[in-house]
Design an enzyme around this catalytic site. Sequence first.
Site, short mmCIF file in Angstrom:
data_model
loop_
_atom_site.label_atom_id
_atom_site.label_comp_id
_atom_site.label_asym_id
_atom_site.label_seq_id
_atom_site.Cartn_x
_atom_site.Cartn_y
_atom_site.Cartn_z
N GLY A 7 48.29 35.34 48.65
CA GLY A 7 48.25 36.75 48.30
C GLY A 7 47.08 37.07 47.39
O GLY A 7 46.42 36.18 46.85
N CYS A 8 46.84 38.36 47.18
CA CYS A 8 45.68 38.79 46.39
C CYS A 8 45.82 38.42 44.91
O CYS A 8 44.94 37.75 44.33
CB CYS A 8 45.43 40.27 46.57
N TYR A 9 46.91 38.84 44.29
CA TYR A 9 47.14 38.44 42.90
C TYR A 9 47.20 36.91 42.75
O TYR A 9 46.58 36.34 41.85
CB TYR A 9 48.44 39.04 42.37
N THR A 33 45.81 34.56 44.40
CA THR A 33 44.50 33.93 44.49
C THR A 33 43.79 33.98 43.14
O THR A 33 43.25 32.98 42.66
CB THR A 33 43.64 34.64 45.56
N GLU A 71 38.09 39.80 41.88
CA GLU A 71 37.92 39.59 43.32
C GLU A 71 38.14 40.92 44.02
O GLU A 71 38.70 41.86 43.43
CB GLU A 71 38.92 38.56 43.85
#
Length: 352
Positions: free
Chosen positions: A148-150, A152, A318
Site C-alpha cells: 500500500g501507499c502508506y 511503502t 513519494e
Amino acid sequence: MIKVGIVGGTGYTGVELLRLLAQHPEVQITAITSRTEAGLPVSDLFPSLRGRIDLKFSTPDDAKLTECDAVFFATPHGVAMAQAKELLAAGVKILDLAADFRLQDVKEFAQWYGLEHSCPEILAEAVYGLPEINREAIKKARVVGLAGCYPTSVQLGLAPLLSQKSTGGSQLIDGTHIISDSKSGTSGAGRKAEIGTLLSEASDNFKAYSVKGHRHLPEIVQGLKAIAGHDQIGLTFVPHLTPMVRGIHSTIYARLTEVGMSVDYQALYEHFYQDEPFVDVMPAGSHPETRSVRGSNGLRVAVHRPGNGDTLVILVVEDNLVKGASGQGVQCLNLMFGLPETTGLTQIAVSP
C-alpha cells in the site's frame, strides 16, 4: 512483448497504470475492463491517453484475460481473489493493487477488510510487493500483493534501522515505540464521489482520520516484523488528509537504544540504499517535499537527529499513485519477467 490486462481501469491507479504501461517498451496492453464503461474508448474517458491507448473498455467476461501473460487488478478489495484460481491455472501472473494478497493472516484480513478470504492457499504463496525488501522473491512469484501507499513510505523509512543486514543484529531503535505521522493527498481515497474528498471539503483544510486504527496498520506492522526478523514491533500510525491531489509525506519518530546512540545514521541510510534506483537518500539536513516526486516512481528520504538526542526523525515522500501503487506494480512486473527494474519507469518528477 508481455501481454498485460488491467482489471478495473477507470480508477486513479488504473489510469496511472495505463499511463506508465503505454510508455513501457516491452508491454502490450491487450485488455482493460470496466463493467460500467464497457464499449467506451479509453481515450474518451481519459483524454490524456489520446493517441497512446487504442482500446475500448470491456466487461471482465468478454476480456480474454487468460490469454495475457500478466494481469493487474486495480479494483476494490475482494475482486482479485475471486479470479485468481482461473488465471493462475492458465499460467497468468497476478499483480494486485488492492489488499487481497497483502496480509498473510486470513483472520486479520477479515477483521480489517470485512471479507472472508476465498483462496487462502493462493495467499500462502503470494509475495508482498515491496521490491527493495522482497526483490528475489518477487522474481519467482506467480502472485504479488502490492504494498500500500502508506506502508511503502513507512517500511522503507524504517528498513535501514531494523534490517539485520544493516544493523548486524543490534537493536538500534526501540521497535516497540515507533510513531508514524503520515499525510496523503486526496487521490489516495480513490476516484469516487465522497463528501470528505469534495473540493469544498478538502481544500483549505487538514485533518487526521482513522486514529483508532487504519487498515494499513497491520500491513505495516507485518512488514516491519519481517524486516526486523522479530515480533517486537509497536507502531502508532496516524494518517492525515492534505489538500493536494498526489503525494505521501510520512514523518517517522524512533527512539534510539544505548547501542544506537553512537551510529552515523546518514551513512547507514546511504549505504543501505546505495544500489536502489528508486530510493534517494537526501543530503544531511534535507527536508524532502512531495512535489519533488510528483509523477515519478521515486521515493526520497531524509534522516534527522534533533539536538543529537535520543530520537530519530525520518522524513519520507513519494507519489501515492506511482511508487505507492501503480509504479511499484510496474517495478514488480519488470522483476517477474526478468527485465531491468527501471524499464518504463524513468520519468522525471513534474515540477511545479
